[in-house]
Scaffold this active site. Structure first.
Site, mmCIF file in Angstrom:
data_model
loop_
_atom_site.group_PDB
_atom_site.id
_atom_site.type_symbol
_atom_site.label_atom_id
_atom_site.label_comp_id
_atom_site.label_asym_id
_atom_site.label_seq_id
_atom_site.Cartn_x
_atom_site.Cartn_y
_atom_site.Cartn_z
ATOM 1 N N GLU A 52 0.837 -1.203 0.000
ATOM 2 C CA GLU A 52 0.000 0.000 0.000
ATOM 3 C C GLU A 52 0.872 1.252 0.000
ATOM 4 O O GLU A 52 2.097 1.180 0.140
ATOM 5 C CB GLU A 52 -0.954 -0.045 1.202
ATOM 6 C CG GLU A 52 -1.893 -1.242 1.098
ATOM 7 C CD GLU A 52 -2.947 -1.308 2.185
ATOM 8 O OE1 GLU A 52 -2.851 -0.572 3.190
ATOM 9 O OE2 GLU A 52 -3.882 -2.117 2.010
ATOM 10 N N GLU A 63 -1.665 -10.194 -6.044
ATOM 11 C CA GLU A 63 -1.688 -11.005 -7.271
ATOM 12 C C GLU A 63 -0.870 -10.353 -8.376
ATOM 13 O O GLU A 63 -0.065 -11.001 -9.040
ATOM 14 C CB GLU A 63 -3.130 -11.176 -7.770
ATOM 15 C CG GLU A 63 -4.037 -11.920 -6.814
ATOM 16 C CD GLU A 63 -4.758 -11.008 -5.848
ATOM 17 O OE1 GLU A 63 -4.163 -10.013 -5.380
ATOM 18 O OE2 GLU A 63 -5.934 -11.287 -5.542
ATOM 19 N N CYS A 94 -9.417 -9.009 -7.413
ATOM 20 C CA CYS A 94 -10.138 -7.846 -7.935
ATOM 21 C C CYS A 94 -10.141 -7.878 -9.466
ATOM 22 O O CYS A 94 -9.402 -8.642 -10.104
ATOM 23 C CB CYS A 94 -9.513 -6.548 -7.412
ATOM 24 S SG CYS A 94 -8.016 -6.049 -8.277
ATOM 25 N N CYS A 97 -6.756 -7.386 -11.242
ATOM 26 C CA CYS A 97 -5.867 -8.557 -11.174
ATOM 27 C C CYS A 97 -6.355 -9.664 -12.104
ATOM 28 O O CYS A 97 -5.547 -10.360 -12.723
ATOM 29 C CB CYS A 97 -5.761 -9.059 -9.742
ATOM 30 S SG CYS A 97 -4.833 -7.924 -8.684
HETATM 31 N N1 THU Z 1 -5.992 -6.705 -2.175
HETATM 32 C C1 THU Z 1 -5.163 -7.625 -2.749
HETATM 33 O O1 THU Z 1 -3.938 -7.538 -2.610
HETATM 34 N N2 THU Z 1 -5.716 -8.634 -3.452
HETATM 35 C C2 THU Z 1 -7.050 -8.890 -3.539
HETATM 36 O O2 THU Z 1 -7.438 -9.875 -4.144
HETATM 37 C C3 THU Z 1 -8.016 -7.978 -2.902
HETATM 38 C C4 THU Z 1 -7.432 -6.727 -2.362
HETATM 39 C C5 THU Z 1 -5.410 -5.678 -1.328
HETATM 40 C C6 THU Z 1 -5.422 -4.291 -1.875
HETATM 41 C C7 THU Z 1 -5.383 -3.476 -0.583
HETATM 42 O O3 THU Z 1 -4.045 -3.366 -0.160
HETATM 43 C C8 THU Z 1 -6.122 -4.317 0.414
HETATM 44 O O4 THU Z 1 -6.134 -5.636 -0.122
HETATM 45 C C9 THU Z 1 -7.549 -3.859 0.685
HETATM 46 O O5 THU Z 1 -8.251 -3.690 -0.505
#
Ligand code: THU
Length: 140
Positions: A52, A63, A94, A97
């Site tokens: 983040e 991913e 998401c 991804c």
């Molecule tokens: N996130 C992922 O890394 N992969 C997913 O499949 C869903 C969301 C992360 C993005 C963000 O850092 C946190 O999860 C909350 O959305």
């Protein structure tokens, strides 16, 4: 659909890599750590976590981080992705991804992991039907 691509030992390693990567997640804003591991046709596994940023939109999902690691090492054919969260739900990848997976696979196995339930398996074709991929740009 079951895609026969990897033996069960390799898939176990893939799942372990996703869980391990989750421990390196940098998620101070969402407190939602995610780990992912991508298995490519070479047989190699690449891991990634979500990273983040204080400028929220710059966040990269686990991913894409894992898949880009593979792509940067020359991998072009994705076979399977494991996604691990410590939460009690499964994290479904998401839309962004899913589309990045589609760049390197018309279909692939997607294995969702958490700390409380058995692994849940799906496929890219199921999660991203009627998708747009690189072959659409050939011979344009
Ligand atoms: N996130 C992922 O890394 N992969 C997913 O499949 C869903 C969301 C992360 C993005 C963000 O850092 C946190 O999860 C909350 O959305």
């Amino acid at each position: 659909m079951m895609i026969q691509t990897a033996d069960s030992e390799r898939l176990e390693q893939l799942m372990r890599a996703a869980r391990e990567a989750c421990r390196n997640a940098y998620a101070p804003y969402s407190n939602y750590p995610v780990g992912a591991a991508a298995l490519f046709a070479s047989g190699k596994i690449y891991a990634g976590c979500n990273v983040e940023n204080a400028s929220f939109g710059l966040t990269i999902c686990a991913e894409r981080n894992a898949i880009f690691q593979g792509a940067a090492c020359g991998e072009r054919r994705l076979l399977a992705v494991a996604i691990a969260v410590p939460a009690s739900n499964h994290a479904s990848p998401c839309g962004a991804c899913r589309q990045v997976m589609r760049e390197f696979a018309a279909d692939c196995r997607i294995i969702l992991l958490n700390d409380s339930d058995p692994p849940l398996e799906s496929s890219l074709r199921d999660l991203l039907p009627d998708s747009f991929g690189p072959e659409f740009l050939q011979g344009k």
